[in-house]
Design a protein around this motif. Structure first.
Motif, PDB file in Angstrom:
ATOM      1  N   PHE A 224       0.831  -1.207   0.000  1.00 32.66           N
ATOM      2  CA  PHE A 224       0.000   0.000   0.000  1.00 32.66           C
ATOM      3  C   PHE A 224       0.867   1.260   0.000  1.00 32.66           C
ATOM      4  O   PHE A 224       0.605   2.210  -0.743  1.00 32.66           O
ATOM      5  CB  PHE A 224      -0.938  -0.007   1.215  1.00 32.66           C
ATOM      6  CG  PHE A 224      -1.744   1.241   1.351  1.00 32.66           C
ATOM      7  CD1 PHE A 224      -2.830   1.470   0.521  1.00 32.66           C
ATOM      8  CD2 PHE A 224      -1.425   2.195   2.297  1.00 32.66           C
ATOM      9  CE1 PHE A 224      -3.582   2.625   0.631  1.00 32.66           C
ATOM     10  CE2 PHE A 224      -2.165   3.359   2.431  1.00 32.66           C
ATOM     11  CZ  PHE A 224      -3.246   3.572   1.591  1.00 32.66           C
ATOM     12  N   ALA A 225       1.922   1.267   0.820  1.00 30.49           N
ATOM     13  CA  ALA A 225       2.802   2.432   0.898  1.00 30.49           C
ATOM     14  C   ALA A 225       3.525   2.671  -0.426  1.00 30.49           C
ATOM     15  O   ALA A 225       3.640   3.815  -0.886  1.00 30.49           O
ATOM     16  CB  ALA A 225       3.815   2.247   2.024  1.00 30.49           C
ATOM     17  N   VAL A 226       3.981   1.614  -1.061  1.00 29.70           N
ATOM     18  CA  VAL A 226       4.692   1.762  -2.336  1.00 29.70           C
ATOM     19  C   VAL A 226       3.745   2.270  -3.418  1.00 29.70           C
ATOM     20  O   VAL A 226       4.083   3.189  -4.182  1.00 29.70           O
ATOM     21  CB  VAL A 226       5.359   0.431  -2.746  1.00 29.70           C
ATOM     22  CG1 VAL A 226       5.868   0.473  -4.174  1.00 29.70           C
ATOM     23  CG2 VAL A 226       6.486   0.088  -1.786  1.00 29.70           C
ATOM     24  N   VAL A 227       2.548   1.703  -3.487  1.00 24.49           N
ATOM     25  CA  VAL A 227       1.578   2.138  -4.500  1.00 24.49           C
ATOM     26  C   VAL A 227       1.188   3.598  -4.265  1.00 24.49           C
ATOM     27  O   VAL A 227       1.107   4.391  -5.214  1.00 24.49           O
ATOM     28  CB  VAL A 227       0.329   1.222  -4.478  1.00 24.49           C
ATOM     29  CG1 VAL A 227      -0.801   1.798  -5.315  1.00 24.49           C
ATOM     30  CG2 VAL A 227       0.697  -0.165  -4.985  1.00 24.49           C
ATOM     31  N   THR A 228       0.980   3.976  -3.013  1.00 24.65           N
ATOM     32  CA  THR A 228       0.644   5.359  -2.695  1.00 24.65           C
ATOM     33  C   THR A 228       1.767   6.305  -3.098  1.00 24.65           C
ATOM     34  O   THR A 228       1.525   7.376  -3.665  1.00 24.65           O
ATOM     35  CB  THR A 228       0.347   5.504  -1.196  1.00 24.65           C
ATOM     36  OG1 THR A 228      -0.702   4.600  -0.851  1.00 24.65           O
ATOM     37  CG2 THR A 228      -0.074   6.913  -0.843  1.00 24.65           C
ATOM     38  N   ALA A 229       3.014   5.907  -2.839  1.00 24.06           N
ATOM     39  CA  ALA A 229       4.157   6.745  -3.211  1.00 24.06           C
ATOM     40  C   ALA A 229       4.252   6.915  -4.722  1.00 24.06           C
ATOM     41  O   ALA A 229       4.522   8.013  -5.217  1.00 24.06           O
ATOM     42  CB  ALA A 229       5.442   6.142  -2.663  1.00 24.06           C
TER      43      ALA A 229
END
Length: 66
Positions: free
Chosen positions: A37-42
């Motif tokens: 989730f954090a990577v996709v959001t970034a």
């Protein structure tokens, strides 16, 4: 026709990773979901910033401010 050695190696690697991940405890799988989730959001934020930067640069050029 037979499959190439590269295809067989890739399938074997994928199978071993999948079976190893199946043995992973659930609390670590939840952490993996947070990381994804954090990577996709970034990535989404970076794309939005690059588009905004491009729009600002285009407006500056059109207005003669650059």
């Amino acid at each position: 026709m037979g499959r190439s050695a590269t295809t067989k190696d890739a399938q074997a690697l994928f199978h071993s990773l999948r079976s190893a991940y199946a043995a992973t405890p659930n609390n670590l799988k939840i952490i993996d979901l947070y990381i994804v989730f954090a990577v996709v959001t970034a990535v989404i934020q970076l794309r939005a910033r690059s588009k905004a930067f491009f729009l600002v640069q285009s407006a500056d050029l059109m207005l003669g401010w650059a």
